[in-house]
Every structure is written in structure tokens, then in C-alpha cells.
Design a protein around this motif. Structure first.
Motif, mmCIF file in Angstrom:
data_model
loop_
_atom_site.group_PDB
_atom_site.id
_atom_site.type_symbol
_atom_site.label_atom_id
_atom_site.label_comp_id
_atom_site.label_asym_id
_atom_site.label_seq_id
_atom_site.Cartn_x
_atom_site.Cartn_y
_atom_site.Cartn_z
ATOM 1 N N MET A 85 19.214 -15.415 -79.903
ATOM 2 C CA MET A 85 18.707 -15.387 -78.531
ATOM 3 C C MET A 85 18.370 -16.828 -78.185
ATOM 4 O O MET A 85 17.778 -17.544 -79.005
ATOM 5 N N ARG A 86 18.745 -17.259 -76.988
ATOM 6 C CA ARG A 86 18.466 -18.622 -76.579
ATOM 7 C C ARG A 86 17.813 -18.593 -75.197
ATOM 8 O O ARG A 86 18.318 -17.942 -74.276
ATOM 9 N N ASP A 87 16.682 -19.278 -75.065
ATOM 10 C CA ASP A 87 16.073 -19.465 -73.750
ATOM 11 C C ASP A 87 16.138 -20.946 -73.434
ATOM 12 O O ASP A 87 15.583 -21.773 -74.163
ATOM 13 N N LEU A 88 16.850 -21.277 -72.363
ATOM 14 C CA LEU A 88 17.025 -22.685 -71.992
ATOM 15 C C LEU A 88 16.966 -22.810 -70.469
ATOM 16 O O LEU A 88 17.727 -22.136 -69.760
ATOM 17 N N HIS A 89 16.060 -23.624 -69.989
ATOM 18 C CA HIS A 89 15.940 -23.919 -68.554
ATOM 19 C C HIS A 89 15.865 -22.632 -67.727
ATOM 20 O O HIS A 89 16.531 -22.487 -66.700
ATOM 21 N N GLY A 90 15.106 -21.675 -68.233
ATOM 22 C CA GLY A 90 14.876 -20.441 -67.460
ATOM 23 C C GLY A 90 15.962 -19.394 -67.606
ATOM 24 O O GLY A 90 15.866 -18.317 -67.000
ATOM 25 N N VAL A 91 16.996 -19.671 -68.388
ATOM 26 C CA VAL A 91 18.052 -18.673 -68.593
ATOM 27 C C VAL A 91 17.934 -18.133 -70.024
ATOM 28 O O VAL A 91 17.781 -18.902 -70.970
ATOM 29 N N HIS A 92 18.005 -16.796 -70.131
ATOM 30 C CA HIS A 92 17.983 -16.151 -71.449
ATOM 31 C C HIS A 92 19.406 -15.721 -71.797
ATOM 32 O O HIS A 92 20.129 -15.224 -70.933
ATOM 33 N N ALA A 93 19.800 -15.924 -73.034
ATOM 34 C CA ALA A 93 21.124 -15.459 -73.473
ATOM 35 C C ALA A 93 21.009 -14.916 -74.885
ATOM 36 O O ALA A 93 20.058 -15.234 -75.616
ATOM 37 N N THR A 107 32.267 -10.538 -61.164
ATOM 38 C CA THR A 107 32.943 -11.343 -60.140
ATOM 39 C C THR A 107 33.328 -12.698 -60.735
ATOM 40 O O THR A 107 32.786 -13.147 -61.758
ATOM 41 N N ARG A 108 34.235 -13.357 -60.033
ATOM 42 C CA ARG A 108 34.639 -14.711 -60.440
ATOM 43 C C ARG A 108 33.403 -15.631 -60.516
ATOM 44 O O ARG A 108 33.230 -16.388 -61.465
ATOM 45 N N ASP A 109 32.504 -15.532 -59.504
ATOM 46 C CA ASP A 109 31.311 -16.385 -59.492
ATOM 47 C C ASP A 109 30.408 -16.099 -60.692
ATOM 48 O O ASP A 109 29.848 -17.025 -61.294
ATOM 49 N N GLN A 110 30.261 -14.824 -61.023
ATOM 50 C CA GLN A 110 29.408 -14.483 -62.179
ATOM 51 C C GLN A 110 29.989 -15.060 -63.466
ATOM 52 O O GLN A 110 29.262 -15.585 -64.308
ATOM 53 N N LEU A 111 31.311 -14.972 -63.592
ATOM 54 C CA LEU A 111 31.939 -15.469 -64.828
ATOM 55 C C LEU A 111 31.857 -16.984 -64.921
ATOM 56 O O LEU A 111 31.620 -17.551 -66.002
ATOM 57 N N VAL A 112 32.018 -17.663 -63.767
ATOM 58 C CA VAL A 112 31.913 -19.131 -63.771
ATOM 59 C C VAL A 112 30.486 -19.536 -64.146
ATOM 60 O O VAL A 112 30.257 -20.406 -64.992
ATOM 61 N N TRP A 113 29.513 -18.879 -63.522
ATOM 62 C CA TRP A 113 28.104 -19.176 -63.816
ATOM 63 C C TRP A 113 27.812 -18.938 -65.299
ATOM 64 O O TRP A 113 27.188 -19.772 -65.964
ATOM 65 N N ALA A 114 28.287 -17.809 -65.815
ATOM 66 C CA ALA A 114 28.031 -17.489 -67.232
ATOM 67 C C ALA A 114 28.638 -18.565 -68.136
ATOM 68 O O ALA A 114 28.004 -19.019 -69.100
ATOM 69 N N GLY A 115 29.856 -18.980 -67.846
ATOM 70 C CA GLY A 115 30.507 -20.012 -68.649
ATOM 71 C C GLY A 115 29.714 -21.314 -68.634
ATOM 72 O O GLY A 115 29.543 -21.973 -69.675
ATOM 73 N N GLU A 116 29.196 -21.674 -67.454
ATOM 74 C CA GLU A 116 28.410 -22.924 -67.359
ATOM 75 C C GLU A 116 27.152 -22.842 -68.220
ATOM 76 O O GLU A 116 26.789 -23.792 -68.918
ATOM 77 N N GLN A 117 26.470 -21.688 -68.151
ATOM 78 C CA GLN A 117 25.221 -21.550 -68.920
ATOM 79 C C GLN A 117 25.498 -21.606 -70.421
ATOM 80 O O GLN A 117 24.807 -22.280 -71.179
ATOM 81 N N ILE A 118 26.527 -20.882 -70.814
ATOM 82 C CA ILE A 118 26.814 -20.773 -72.246
ATOM 83 C C ILE A 118 27.269 -22.115 -72.811
ATOM 84 O O ILE A 118 26.902 -22.484 -73.923
ATOM 85 N N ASP A 157 30.355 -25.895 -78.106
ATOM 86 C CA ASP A 157 31.723 -25.713 -78.630
ATOM 87 C C ASP A 157 32.463 -24.559 -77.926
ATOM 88 O O ASP A 157 33.687 -24.453 -78.043
ATOM 89 N N LEU A 158 31.724 -23.718 -77.221
ATOM 90 C CA LEU A 158 32.378 -22.582 -76.549
ATOM 91 C C LEU A 158 33.061 -23.062 -75.273
ATOM 92 O O LEU A 158 32.470 -23.782 -74.465
ATOM 93 N N ILE A 159 34.300 -22.655 -75.097
ATOM 94 C CA ILE A 159 35.079 -23.030 -73.910
ATOM 95 C C ILE A 159 34.593 -22.161 -72.747
ATOM 96 O O ILE A 159 34.571 -20.932 -72.884
ATOM 97 N N PRO A 160 34.189 -22.773 -71.623
ATOM 98 C CA PRO A 160 33.489 -21.976 -70.610
ATOM 99 C C PRO A 160 34.400 -21.108 -69.737
ATOM 100 O O PRO A 160 34.219 -21.018 -68.530
ATOM 101 N N ALA A 161 35.390 -20.502 -70.350
ATOM 102 C CA ALA A 161 36.227 -19.545 -69.628
ATOM 103 C C ALA A 161 36.178 -18.247 -70.431
ATOM 104 O O ALA A 161 36.607 -18.218 -71.579
ATOM 105 N N ALA A 162 35.605 -17.210 -69.838
ATOM 106 C CA ALA A 162 35.421 -15.964 -70.593
ATOM 107 C C ALA A 162 36.774 -15.414 -71.029
ATOM 108 O O ALA A 162 37.704 -15.331 -70.227
ATOM 109 N N SER A 163 36.877 -15.055 -72.309
ATOM 110 C CA SER A 163 38.149 -14.502 -72.774
ATOM 111 C C SER A 163 38.186 -12.996 -72.577
ATOM 112 O O SER A 163 39.255 -12.406 -72.476
ATOM 113 N N ARG A 164 37.035 -12.344 -72.550
ATOM 114 C CA ARG A 164 36.976 -10.929 -72.177
ATOM 115 C C ARG A 164 35.552 -10.596 -71.770
ATOM 116 O O ARG A 164 34.611 -11.331 -72.097
#
Ligand SMILES: Cc1cc2nc3c(=O)[nH]c(=O)nc-3n(C[C@H](O)[C@H](O)[C@H](O)COP(=O)(O)OP(=O)(O)OC[C@H]3O[C@@H](n4cnc5c(N)ncnc54)[C@H](O)[C@@H]3O)c2cc1C
Length: 376
Positions: A244-252, A285-296, A302-309
Motif C-alpha cells: 500500500m502506498r500513500d503519496l501526495h494524498g493518493v492511496h494505491a 474512461t480514458r481520463d481515469q486510465l491516464v490519471w491512474a498511470g500518472e499516479q502509479i 519502473d512501471l510503464i504508465p499505460a495500463a495493460s489491462r
């Protein structure tokens, strides 16, 4: 048509139902499980390859003793089935030192003297170079934590239940549960079943069968996302923990690679409420996936910010995120629902609790806060 008679029927063979079936069958109870879909499927709250297991509960110290028992049961089930369901890779919580969830995790560790490691930023960077770490971050490794193969857990529990004599019916929708003087009638298109007691483990579909819980239980959609790393060998279970990672107000949260090419890494998004489960959105949505990639990518560079699935699932919640595990209809119905985004790790211990409530009316880890009255 005369109804089939059983001592106990379990409605829904997902996380809670499959474990209740296993526990009841182990005790020699004459039990039938009924599932609306197949033996495993993608419509359950358990679907999506894996779940994070922790015993150092950030959700409150009331949960840790149950989680320790759950861990024993996960290991028992894996041994009986012949495959590891719980992978003992540890669960790392990386967050700013004063983060309330990290502090709660530490309180659980202290209160129950749990094995753990505390890593400062320099130790974190050395031990887990996969993570971006800031000054002021602390890594807390719950060494009894890990990753669970979630479909396998459900599959194994029903398998073991059947081995102990349980009967199962798949592709059978229960359309009503009717308590009466002669027992509880479970209504299906293939005929009714009359049982002394019913366990309802219908997950996000529960309020269709028990509308009296509709004011307490809300259904939301929850998503999962996988990203491909540049270096997959850094993310194998022997090198990378559940996290679990909490960074700048985002939890993942995330899980080491189980498919050999991608890593589940999921930043927390709004969980939209769903009125009719059949109308739910099944994609992001496309926006949700882009946002998720940026956060991750900020968290695990090392993770490429394009969701593979990605996938979207239903989960039931209460307002205070405490589960509902209780008996209703004078003890004729035992229900576990609204696991509130957190239930898979507890599945075997809550299954044991459901079996205890069915057979004795009491259970070791029962809490007033889990009862229907406790939620009102
Ligand atoms: C995306 C996501 C990520 C999560 N991550 C974690 C995590 O990392 N760690 C963790 O511990 N927990 C996690 N959770 C929570 C956990 O997975 C759920 O709390 C748990 O799976 C809920 O179990 P359940 O038995 O209530 O529902 P389910 O597992 O969905 O089981 C319900 C079953 O009942 C069946 N059913 C329903 N109605 C009927 C009917 N009328 N007739 C017959 N069958 C019926 C359904 O088809 C289903 O198989 C996550 C949940 C989601 C959705």
C-alpha cells in the motif's frame, strides 16, 4: 413440486459462501451451495486474480485476531487443496510517517506484538528500489502479510467442501428466500429447497434477496489495473511484496507479478454507487486510465504508465465500513455482506464464523459492531 430438503443452504458461492460451505461440510452438516454463475466467474467481488492480505489491520485493532486465525485457515486450505493460495510475500505500507493509516497499522503491530520491519528512506531505497521514496516516508513491512490468489481461493474452498460431502448447484439464481414455520424456502427456477437455516453470501447482490438491508448496504464499483514494468524481474514474488502506498494524498495498492508480465497497481479512485447492478459500468474512461498511470509511475517509476489491462467489479459497503455478519429472521438466516472493500483476506475466518452462527448461534469473533442493530 415437493421441495428438496436440506439442513443448510448457502446462497452465493463467492468469497464468504464458498468458505462457509467448506466449514459446514467439514463439520458433517448436510449442506447445499447454490451459485447463480459458474464455479468461478468475473461477476464476483473476488474476481481479478489477486487480493492483498495483511494482519496489521489499518482498519482497526478489532480485526487483527480474526486475521491471524484467517491466515491459519488460508494455509490449511492451501495445504488441503495442494496449491498456495496465500503467497507469504509480506505486505508493505509505505507512507509519510504521520499518515493516520500508517499509524493505525503500527498500533495493530504494537498491540498484538506482530512480527514486522520498519524501514527508513535509506533502507527502503536499498531494499525495495522499485519504489519512489521521499524524506519523511516510512516503510512498515507486515511480514505475515502477502498476496492471495482470489479465484483459486474460492475454487479450492468449494472443492474441499464437495470433498467433505457438500452438494453444489451452479448457474442457478436464487430469486427469493422465504422464512416460514416449516423452515426457510429457497426459491429457484429449478425448484424450491427447504432448509432449516440459510447462509446468505450474495455479495453485491445481497439486497435483492434481503431488501430489509437496503438502507444499510450500498453497492459500488471498484476497479483493478495492471501495468507492465520495464524490468519484470524486479517484481516477482521473491523480490516484491504486496504493498500500500500513500503519496501526495493518493492511496494505491499492488501485488507482485503473478502473470509473469504485468503488476497489479491500483490508485484509489471514486467508487461510484450503483443502483441497479446490471447497469454498472464495466470499464474505465480514458481520463481515469491516464490519471491512474500518472499516479502509479510517480510511486513505482519502473512501471510503464499505460495500463495493460483493467477490470471493474462490484462490492458492497456500509457507511462505517464495518461488515454485516449477523443472524436475522430469528436465527433462520445468517448473512455476511458489505465487506466494504476489505473482505477477501477475512474470507475463511468469516466463513468459520458463519458456520459457528449456523451450528451454535455464537461465534468467537462476533462483534456488536457487525450486527444489523449495530449498524442502525
Ligand atoms: C476490485 C476489488 C479489490 C479488492 N481488494 C481487496 C484486497 O486487496 N484485499 C481484501 O481483503 N479485500 C479486497 N476486496 C474486497 C473483497 O474482495 C470483497 O470484500 C469480498 O470478495 C466480498 O465477498 P462476498 O462473498 O461478499 O461477495 P462475492 O465474492 O462477490 O460472492 C457473492 C457470490 O454470490 C453469488 N450470488 C449473488 N446473488 C445470488 C443469487 N441470487 N443466487 C445465487 N448466487 C448468487 C454471486 O454470483 C457471487 O458468486 C476487493 C474488492 C474488490 C471489488
Amino acid at each position: 413440486m415437493t421441495a428438496l430438503k436440506k439442513d443448510v443452504v448457502v446462497v452465493g458461492l463467492g468469497s464468504m459462501g464458498s468458505m462457509a460451505l467448506w466449514q459446514l461440510a467439514k463439520r458433517g452438516v448436510d449442506v447445499l451451495g447454490i451459485e447463480q454463475f459458474g464455479r468461478v466467474h468475473t461477476n464476483g467481488a473476488y474476481a481479478g486474480e489477486s487480493r492483498l492480505f495483511r494482519v496489521a489491520a489499518k482498519e482497526g485493532q478489532v480485526f487483527t485476531p480474526a486475521l491471524l486465525r484467517s491466515r491459519e485457515l488460508w494455509q490449511e486450505l492451501g495445504a488441503a487443496y495442494g496449491q498456495d493460495i496465500l503467497l507469504p510475500v509480506g505486505a508493505l505500507h509505505l507512507a509519510p510517517e504521520d499518515h493516520p493509516d500508517l499509524q493505525s497499522t503500527l498500533r495493530s503491530i504494537k498491540q498484538f506484538d506482530l512480527p514486522h520491519e520498519i524501514l527508513d528512506p535509506a533502507q527502503m531505497r536499498k531494499r525495495y528500489p522499485q519504489f519512489y521514496v521521499e524524506a519523511g516516508d516510512v516503510g512498515v513491512l507486515d511480514t505475515l502479510g502477502g498476496a492471495m490468489r482470489s479465484e483459486l481461493g474460492v475454487f479450492a474452498a468449494t472443492d474441499q467442501a464437495v470433498a467433505h460431502g457438500a452438494e453444489v448447484r451452479y448457474e442457478t439464481v436464487v430469486s427469493a428466500i422465504e422464512p416460514g414455520n416449516d423452515g426457510v424456502r429457497i426459491v429457484t427456477a429449478d425448484g424450491d429447497v427447504l432448509a432449516q437455516r440459510v447462509v446468505v453470501g450474495a455479495g453485491p447482490f445481497t439486497t435483492r434477496l434481503l431488501p430489509e438491508l437496503a438502507d444499510l448496504v450500498k453497492v459500488v464499483t471498484y476497479n483493478l489495473i495492471w501495468f507492465m514494468p520495464r524490468h519484470i524481474d524486479m517484481f516477482t514474488p521473491d523480490r516484491f511484496p504486496g504493498f500500500m502506498r500513500d503519496l501526495h494524498g493518493v492511496h494505491a495498492f499492488g501485488i507482485p507479478t503473478l502473470d509473469g508480465y504485468s503488476v497489479k497497481a491500483v490508485p484509489n479512485m471514486d467508487h461510484p454507487m450503483v443502483d441497479d447492478w446490471d447497469d454498472k459500468s464495466t470499464t474505465l474512461t480514458r481520463d481515469q486510465l491516464v490519471w491512474a498511470g500518472e499516479q502509479i509511475q510517480k510511486m513505482v517509476p519502473d512501471l510503464i504508465p499505460a495500463a495493460s489491462r483493467w477490470s471493474v467489479h462490484g462490492e458492497s459497503f456500509t457507511a462505517n465500513k464495518m461488515p454485516i455478519i449477523d443472524t436475522i429472521a430469528d436465527g433462520a438466516i445468517v448473512v455476511a455482506t458489505a465487506l466494504s472493500g476489505n473482505g477477501y483476506k477475512f474470507a475463511p475466518v468469516w466463513g468459520e464464523m458463519l458456520a459457528d452462527l449456523v451450528t451454535t448461534g455464537q461465534a468467537k469473533f462476533a462483534e456488536q459492531a457487525f450486527t444489523v442493530d449495530g449498524h442502525r
